[in-house]
Design an enzyme around this catalytic site. Structure first.
Site: not given
Ligand SMILES: NC(=O)c1ccc[n+]([C@@H]2O[C@H](COP(=O)([O-])OP(=O)(O)OC[C@H]3O[C@@H](n4cnc5c(N)ncnc54)[C@H](O)[C@@H]3O)[C@@H](O)[C@H]2O)c1
Ligand SMILES: [Zn+2]
Ligand SMILES: [Zn+2]
Length: 362
Positions: A162, A43, A59, A40, A38
């Site tokens: 997640c 990060h 996770h 996260s 993921c």
């Molecule tokens: N809130 C929560 O509880 C929670 C839980 C899980 C993940 N997250 C967070 O959610 C976010 C996404 O996680 P993920 O695993 O899907 O990530 P990921 O890297 O798989 O997906 C991110 C997507 O965003 C796109 N992207 C990047 N910059 C962009 C822009 N400027 N405009 C449009 N699209 C853009 C990328 O091409 C990619 O497809 C992360 O920050 C992660 O840490 C939060």
């Molecule tokens: Zn996650």
């Protein structure tokens, strides 16, 4: 027992032998079957968010119960389980109120660095997210797990722990999107694609997916997006406002960037709600129009882990998958081994995958 250990920002994870501690009365030992990579986790690895090191991250996980502590009654050896980082106590004000994700009981949800369950050559290693799933086995609190049906494939079950829980929960639990709504999802990785699926389940009429990679937009269409916008082709806020004649009712930010969070707010119709899911560095500030908040009654929601009640949500999401209503087969772009985990994170960084999943022989 092998684990991938994060030792230093910017450096590859190191595969090492670790040892798990003795099982407490409310703890469960799980053989890991599959764990998703993921953003996260990434990060922490790239230093966007700090974490005490060395640490076993990971996770988004499913596995099989090996042994249970003396007081554990909800699970037994052989049960298939999904892990969730929002471990809860069940007795605090938040838990009693149904807001399990807000539980902050530190005797169950240890702060980073506090869990004393993992050692390497006798030296303490941190247990990331109270799980430490980039390992062949985990020792966790029973309330970090939920039993799932035996016929649910464990690699797809892992994703539910997640990304799928967060994305679908953001729509259904956090924003409570009603049928017929217009929705925009910015960022179509594992979390954003799950928000698209959630919007579909909620009966949204129009689901606009926005990403900067066409490959992600194609996937978003398979997951239920009715329209797609490549963020590199001009002003996506303007495009959404034109397409919907005034903006969307609900927007979801699934990246964790200042500008996309602001765009999500700007593309709302009057009375619209933005839900922010992307993890942001602690010092990041986002700017919104104060006038839009009162004059146009726009709303801003934060979402942690889809505001889940995972002991009921995860088994239901498994049922949705088994019923053909969650296209999780397309979510797994690659299955890799634990020793390929660093390449897996390179793929995630480059946007080559929706999800890579580490699978174990069990
Ligand atoms: N809130 C929560 O509880 C929670 C839980 C899980 C993940 N997250 C967070 O959610 C976010 C996404 O996680 P993920 O695993 O899907 O990530 P990921 O890297 O798989 O997906 C991110 C997507 O965003 C796109 N992207 C990047 N910059 C962009 C822009 N400027 N405009 C449009 N699209 C853009 C990328 O091409 C990619 O497809 C992360 O920050 C992660 O840490 C939060
Ligand atoms: Zn996650
Ligand atoms: Zn609690």
């Amino acid at each position: 027992m092998k684990a991938a250990i994060f030792e230093e920002v910017g450096k590859p994870l190191v595969i090492s032998d670790i040892t798990l501690g003795d099982m407490g009365p409310h703890e469960v030992r799980v053989r890991t079957a599959a764990v998703g990579l993921c953003h996260s986790d990434l990060h922490y690895i790239d230093g966007t968010v700090a974490q005490p090191m060395p640490v076993v991250l990971g996770h988004e996980v499913a596995g099989v119960v090996e042994a249970v502590g003396a007081h554990v009654t909800r699970m037994k050896p052989g049960d298939h389980v999904v892990g969730c980082l929002s471990v809860f106590c069940g007795t605090c004000e938040h838990c009693i109120g149904g807001n399990l994700v807000n539980c902050s009981n530190q005797s169950v949800r240890y702060l980073p660095g506090q869990a004393q369950r993992i050692t390497r050559e006798g030296v303490h290693v941190n247990q990331g997210f109270n799980l430490g799933a980039f390992a062949e086995e985990m020792l966790v609190h029973e309330n970090a797990l939920v039993k799932v049906r035996d016929d649910m494939p464990l690699d797809r079950a892992a994703l539910i722990g997640c990304g799928v829980l967060t994305g679908t929960g953001s729509v259904i639990r956090t924003a409570k999107v009603p049928p017929g709504s217009t929705v925009a999802v910015i960022g179509c990785g594992g979390v954003g694609l799950s928000a698209v699926m959630g919007a579909r389940l909620a009966g949204a009429l129009r689901i606009i997916a926005i990403d900067i990679l066409d490959s992600k937009l194609e996937l978003a269409r398979e997951f239920g997006a009715t329209d797609v916008i490549n963020g590199r082709d001009g002003d996506s806020v303007q495009k959404v406002i034109e397409m919907t004649r005034g903006g969307v009712n609900y927007a979801f930010e699934c990246i964790g960037a200042k500008r996309t969070a602001e765009q999500a707010f700007e593309m709302l119709a009057t009375g619209g709600t933005v839900t922010l899911m992307g993890v942001m560095p602690p010092e990041m500030m986002i700017e919104f129009s104060g006038r839009d908040l009162f004059y146009r009654q726009k709303k801003i929601l934060g979402c942690f882990m889809g505001s889940n009640q995972f002991p009921t949500d995860i088994p239901r999401l498994c049922d949705f998958y088994m019923d053909g209503r969650l296209p999780l087969d397309q979510m797994i772009s690659k299955r890799i081994r634990l020793d390929q985990i660093n390449e897996g994170f390179e793929d995630l960084k480059a946007g080559n995958v929706a999800r890579s999943v580490v699978t174990f022989d069990i």
